[in-house]
Structure formats: structure tokens, C-alpha cells
Enzyme design. Structure first.
Site, PDB file in Angstrom:
ATOM      1  N   LYS A   1       0.852  -1.191   0.000  1.00 30.14           N
ATOM      2  CA  LYS A   1       0.000   0.000   0.000  1.00 30.14           C
ATOM      3  C   LYS A   1       0.884   1.236   0.000  1.00 30.14           C
ATOM      4  O   LYS A   1       1.684   1.437   0.908  1.00 30.14           O
ATOM      5  CB  LYS A   1      -0.910  -0.010   1.225  1.00 30.14           C
ATOM      6  CG  LYS A   1      -1.790   1.225   1.319  1.00 30.14           C
ATOM      7  CD  LYS A   1      -2.803   1.126   2.435  1.00 30.14           C
ATOM      8  CE  LYS A   1      -3.635   2.385   2.501  1.00 30.14           C
ATOM      9  NZ  LYS A   1      -4.591   2.356   3.613  1.00 30.14           N
TER      10      LYS A   1
ATOM     11  N   LYS B   1      -2.313  -1.497  -3.802  1.00 30.53           N
ATOM     12  CA  LYS B   1      -3.160  -0.309  -3.771  1.00 30.53           C
ATOM     13  C   LYS B   1      -2.309   0.936  -3.869  1.00 30.53           C
ATOM     14  O   LYS B   1      -1.308   1.007  -3.146  1.00 30.53           O
ATOM     15  CB  LYS B   1      -3.895  -0.331  -2.433  1.00 30.53           C
ATOM     16  CG  LYS B   1      -4.797   0.822  -2.191  1.00 30.53           C
ATOM     17  CD  LYS B   1      -5.394   0.674  -0.837  1.00 30.53           C
ATOM     18  CE  LYS B   1      -6.181   1.932  -0.570  1.00 30.53           C
ATOM     19  NZ  LYS B   1      -6.641   1.986   0.763  1.00 30.53           N
TER      20      LYS B   1
HETATM   21  C1  PBG Z   1      -7.198   3.367   5.413  1.00 31.48           C
HETATM   22  C2  PBG Z   1      -7.648   3.363   4.004  1.00 31.48           C
HETATM   23  C3  PBG Z   1      -7.534   4.392   3.063  1.00 31.48           C
HETATM   24  C4  PBG Z   1      -8.120   3.919   1.897  1.00 31.48           C
HETATM   25  C5  PBG Z   1      -8.594   2.652   2.145  1.00 31.48           C
HETATM   26  N1  PBG Z   1      -8.271   2.307   3.446  1.00 31.48           N
HETATM   27  C6  PBG Z   1      -6.997   5.759   3.218  1.00 31.48           C
HETATM   28  C7  PBG Z   1      -5.555   5.968   3.430  1.00 31.48           C
HETATM   29  O1  PBG Z   1      -4.774   5.044   3.539  1.00 31.48           O
HETATM   30  O2  PBG Z   1      -5.176   7.137   3.525  1.00 31.48           O
HETATM   31  C8  PBG Z   1      -8.233   4.677   0.612  1.00 31.48           C
HETATM   32  C9  PBG Z   1      -9.245   4.144  -0.351  1.00 31.48           C
HETATM   33  C10 PBG Z   1      -9.546   5.047  -1.482  1.00 31.48           C
HETATM   34  O3  PBG Z   1      -8.878   6.087  -1.690  1.00 31.48           O
HETATM   35  O4  PBG Z   1     -10.481   4.731  -2.239  1.00 31.48           O
HETATM   36  N2  PBG Z   1      -8.267   3.042   6.293  1.00 31.48           N
END
Ligand code: PBG
Length: 329
Positions: free
Chosen positions: A197, A249
Site C-alpha cells: 500500500k 493499492k
Molecule cells: C485506510 C484506508 C484508506 C483507503 C482505504 N483504506 C486511506 C488511506 O490510507 O489514507 C483509501 C481508499 C480510497 O482512496 O479509495 N483506512
């Protein structure tokens, strides 16, 4: 001058031939819809930066869960939007916290007909907006956070989540949560690890969706967009710690990572087409600059072609309906 002996166009001449030789197909069961449920909402509220996506009330959440079953989706990924937050994200542990209530309501409604997933993180529930607990120096404390994640995991498993989506990027989170689940009789709760991520600007619209209070950024725990090989290390560690599914992601800007992970992962690979990817398509389509449906489907097939078996996308319902048109009455 000579005419070609090789004619690749032969296999492109009709739609039927193209369908016959297509190497990648999408199926509704590959698609997971991320949904937001807002504490206290009496009806669904629009999210400005994500046209067509809403913060659900409990009632509209249950309705969309039924739609997801009808459309044959793979699952729903739930995010909670609480009305109050604190330093340790107590709302994520509280059985009456909005995410846990939402999980219970959805699970009661769909049983095992749909895979019910929970975002396991603290950022929606902390007043500082970080994914973990913050120490006196303002640093995100990895190991203190693990204890809190274990408590959240048990709350979500008790609320009926089939899958926990560990999105916090703390080191050792998969192993720690796996042990807590196993020690408490939740051997069958599935872990989907957000293994690779990145600290991405593409999460921008999501911050509005969950009313994030974050100041600063997540660069000390999410990955640097400049790096590729550390994704392979993250995946290796998560698999060794017991991840059942790993995720990359964002998706489209990171297809090289999706592809590399798909080649080495012994467990199924998911990719998350995040809020900013969605917003880009919507904004360009709203200007009439791209064909919305076509780009939506092309982005999804590209993520699939790169090697993701499962795709989390805000387009899940719409794409599933295009893939499997509803029978006409
Ligand atoms: C963290 C989380 C995020 C997203 C999914 N889980 C935000 C981040 O990491 O800042 C982002 C998902 C998206 O942008 O569609 N709980």
C-alpha cells in the site's frame, strides 16, 4: 514490396472472434464494492469528490448489500464514518461503533451469500487521523498499534465479518491479528492484507468520504511511490504471517506492482482502484472528454490483465450489471 504473411488482424475481424480469443475476462464475482456507512445518517449522503458514491445510512447500506447479492458481486468492503473520534480510535473496538453495527446489519441481511469485509484500520476513528496510535513525540507507534488492531479484529469478527482488510501498514500486523483471531476461536476469519500500500495522493477523495481529520501524511508507514521491490518483501512477510489474500493499492498507477506481485504470490492477489482513480474518470467524463463506461471497463480489464484476480472498485455494481445484464421482465 511484399504483402504480409503474418496477419494478426485475422483474429480481430468480428466481435465473436475477438470474444473467442480474449485472454482476460471480468466476472461480477471478481468485484468487491467498497461502501461507507455514516453514524447517525438517516439517508444516504452524496460525496462531492466521488460523484455517484455515497455515505450510507444503515438502511441504505442494507439495501446496497441486497443489490450486491443480486448483481453477483464477490463482496462488500465496509468503512465506518463515526461522529466522534479519540486518540486511540475507541469507536473501532466498540461493538456499538458504526462500523461494527454496519457489519452486523449487513451480515444479518446477506448471511453467506456475499463475502462481508471490514476495513481494519484506525484512521477513521482517531482524532489525529493516523492509522495507528501516536506517541508523545508524534510518531506512529507500531507495536502499541498492533494491540489495538487485535482488539478491532475481534470486534469485527464478532460483528460477523468474513474478511478483515488490514490496511494500516504496521509491521507484523498480519501475524499479530492472526494469532489474536486464532486464540479467540476465529480460525476461519479470512485476512486480506493490504500488503503493498503506497502513500498515495490518489486517496484524496476518500479523505472526504470518511471525513478524515489527518494533518500531514502517512509516509512513515505507507510505501514510497518510488519503490518497487519492497512490495515483494511486504507480500512475502504478509504471506509468511498468514495472509489469505494480498492486495496492491492503488491499482492503475501501480500496474507494474500488481504484475510483479501476481507473479510471485502463492495466495490470491487483489487490487484496489481507489477514490482518486474513480474521481479522475468521473471528472473527465463529466467534461465529455472520455467515454465514461468504456474507460471504466477498460481500467478494470487492465487491472485484471496485470494479474489481479480480485478488484475493489467503486464501479463494482455498475460494472457487474454491464457484464451480466439483468433479465428483462
Ligand atoms: C485506510 C484506508 C484508506 C483507503 C482505504 N483504506 C486511506 C488511506 O490510507 O489514507 C483509501 C481508499 C480510497 O482512496 O479509495 N483506512
Amino acid at each position: 514490396m511484399s504483402f504480409p504473411t503474418q496477419r494478426p488482424r485475422r483474429l480481430r475481424q468480428t466481435g465473436a472472434v475477438r470474444a473467442l480469443v480474449a485472454q482476460t475476462r471480468l466476472h461480477p464475482a471478481d468485484l468487491v464494492l467498497p461502501v461507507f456507512v455514516r453514524e447517525g445518517a438517516v439517508e444516504a449522503q452524496p460525496i462531492t469528490s466521488m460523484p455517484g458514491v455515497v455515505q450510507h445510512s444503515l438502511g441504505s447500506l442494507v439495501a446496497v448489500a441486497h443489490e450486491a447479492v443480486e448483481a453477483g458481486l464477490g463482496g462488500l468492503m465496509l468503512f465506518g464514518v463515526p461522529t466522534t473520534r479519540d486518540a486511540v480510535g475507541s469507536g473501532a473496538v466498540d461493538p456499538e461503533g458504526i462500523l461494527n453495527v454496519g457489519l452486523r446489519r449487513v451480515r444479518d441481511a446477506v448471511g453467506d451469500d456475499l463475502v462481508v469485509m471490514a476495513d481494519l484500520c484506525l484512521d477513521e476513528f482517531t482524532d489525529h487521523g493516523h492509522c495507528g496510535l501516536v506517541d508523545n513525540e508524534g510518531r506512529v507507534d507500531n507495536d502499541a498499534t498492533l494491540e489495538q488492531y487485535a482488539a478491532v479484529a475481534l470486534a469485527q469478527a464478532r460483528a460477523g465479518a468474513h474478511v478483515l482488510g488490514l490496511s494500516g501498514m504496521m509491521d507484523g500486523q498480519v501475524g499479530f491479528v492472526r494469532k489474536a483471531l486464532d486464540d479467540n476461536g476465529f480460525q476461519d476469519t479470512i485476512i486480506l492484507a493490504y500488503a503493498a500500500k503506497y502513500a498515495s495522493g490518489f486517496y484524496g477523495p476518500f479523505r472526504e468520504a470518511v471525513e478524515s481529520t489527518l494533518q500531514g501524511n502517512r509516509a512513515t508507514y505507507q510505501q514510497d511511490p518510488a519503490n518497487a521491490t519492497e512490495s515483494l518483501l511486504e507480500v512475502e512477510l504478509d504471506v509468511a504471517e498468514g495472509a489469505d489474500i494480498v492486495m496492491v493499492k492503488p491499482a492503475l498507477p501501480y500496474l507494474d506492482i500488481v504484475s510483479a506481485v501476481a507473479q510471485m504470490s502463492p495466495v490470491p492477489v487483489a487490487a484496489y482502484q481507489v477514490s482518486g482513480e474513480y474521481a479522475q474518470i468521473e471528472a473527465a467524463a463529466a467534461h465529455g472528454w472520455i467515454d465514461r463506461e468504456r474507460v471504466m471497463m477498460e481500467s478494470l480489464i487492465s487491472i485484471r490483465r496485470a494479474g489481479a484476480q480480485i478488484i475493489l472498485t467503486y464501479y463494482a455494481l455498475e460494472a457487474a450489471r454491464l457484464l451480466r445484464p439483468a433479465p428483462t421482465a
